[in-house]
Design an enzyme around this catalytic site. Structure first.
Site, mmCIF file in Angstrom:
data_model
loop_
_atom_site.group_PDB
_atom_site.id
_atom_site.type_symbol
_atom_site.label_atom_id
_atom_site.label_comp_id
_atom_site.label_asym_id
_atom_site.label_seq_id
_atom_site.Cartn_x
_atom_site.Cartn_y
_atom_site.Cartn_z
ATOM 1 N N LEU A 6 23.493 20.533 -14.122
ATOM 2 C CA LEU A 6 22.707 19.606 -14.920
ATOM 3 C C LEU A 6 23.589 18.525 -15.508
ATOM 4 O O LEU A 6 24.804 18.677 -15.598
ATOM 5 C CB LEU A 6 21.928 20.311 -16.034
ATOM 6 N N CYS A 7 22.950 17.452 -15.900
ATOM 7 C CA CYS A 7 23.569 16.329 -16.590
ATOM 8 C C CYS A 7 24.660 15.714 -15.716
ATOM 9 O O CYS A 7 24.378 15.153 -14.677
ATOM 10 C CB CYS A 7 24.087 16.772 -17.949
ATOM 11 N N ARG A 8 25.925 15.845 -16.090
ATOM 12 C CA ARG A 8 27.026 15.300 -15.285
ATOM 13 C C ARG A 8 27.666 16.358 -14.393
ATOM 14 O O ARG A 8 28.573 16.044 -13.610
ATOM 15 C CB ARG A 8 28.056 14.645 -16.196
ATOM 16 N N GLY A 36 19.069 19.671 -13.640
ATOM 17 C CA GLY A 36 18.408 19.146 -14.826
ATOM 18 C C GLY A 36 19.096 17.873 -15.281
ATOM 19 O O GLY A 36 20.248 17.600 -14.915
#
Length: 283
Positions: free
Chosen positions: A185-187, A264
């Site tokens: 998720l994210c980075r 995500g």
């Protein structure tokens, strides 16, 4: 002090020259003492006997384009909230970093009153401080390896060294070949760029994922002092160049699954990502 009175100037990190934590104002916007955790999907030990491999970052500082450094690591919510669901379902968790050095965290984002994150940190902190060496794991992967999933948490630290790691490539190749769940998720999806090392085409080309949007890191996150300068490279641009499609253009808590890859968009997705991760592993 009201949010309007909080400074947007990044806070100096005294441990390193010209390094900075996010500004007080940005932390008031992006962090809280509790998450949106509500309940676990499973708590009856159904995952017992199965393992989840976590690839955490051991990197602390990101050198920005203006020669400042951002004091980073893995985001604690993005790491520990999904793992809370996994842990409560009975799965064994194994932490690894590239060299076996201690995992690093963006401790300024730790939700100190959270009912899920705090106990999960207590349960796993010794592993995070003394993780396995990823090369040792990668060298021994085969068809009978007992990992059910690979999880790469977010945080800007996930963009450092992990995308260039041949050992990460080996682990992800194994997971793709064995149809194991890959979660990030994210980075954290920066890890997928390792699939392109010395290859004309990435095994992730054609996949659709959620990730943190470039527009926020290049704009608002600098304006409010979350970042001390422009990042060295843009995650979304690099993923697009590798043939990976990012399906979100904002951070709303979106979660997306494409085949065996579950992703995500931000810390807001952590709780739902953990639930869907457990459900996918038990299906």
């Amino acid at each position: 002090m009201s949010n309007q009175e909080l400074t947007k100037n990044p806070t100096a990190d005294p441990a390193e020259d010209n390094a900075f934590f996010p500004s007080p104002y940005s932390l008031s916007q992006y962090t809280a003492s509790k998450t949106d955790f509500d309940e676990v999907l499973r708590s009856n030990g159904e995952g017992k006997g199965k393992k989840v491999l976590v690839i955490a970052t051991e990197e602390r500082y990101m050198l920005m384009q203006n020669d400042t450094m951002f004091s980073t690591g893995n985001h604690p919510v993005e790491t520990l909230l999904p793992l809370h669901h996994v842990h409560e379902a009975g799965f064994e968790i194994e932490i690894a970093t590239l060299t076996g050095a201690p995992a690093k965290f963006e401790w300024w984002a730790f939700p100190s009153e959270d009912a899920a994150v705090v106990p999960t940190w207590e349960a796993l902190k010794e592993q995070f401080k003394a993780p396995a060496r990823l090369s040792d794991i990668a060298a021994n992967l085969n068809g009978s390896s007992d990992y059910a999933a690979v999880f790469i948490p977010g945080g800007h630290g996930a963009m450092l060294t992990i995308p260039q790691s041949a050992d990460v490539q080996k682990v992800l190749d194994w997971a793709m070949e064995e149809n194991k769940l890959i979660v990030s998720l994210c980075r954290g999806p920066a890890a997928f760029l390792a699939g392109s090392i010395n290859r004309e085409k990435s095994p992730f080309a054609g996949f659709k994922v959620c990730a943190f949007p470039d527009s926020l890191d290049a704009g608002a996150n600098i304006e409010i002092g979350y970042l001390p300068g422009k990042m060295p490279w843009a995650l979304g641009e690099a993923m697009k160049a590798a043939g990976i499609e990012i399906v979100n253009d904002d951070m709303t808590g979106a979660v997306h699954r494409d085949r065996n890859v579950l992703t995500g968009d931000s810390p807001l997705a952590s709780n739902e990502l953990g639930k869907q991760m457990v459900q996918a592993l038990l299906d």
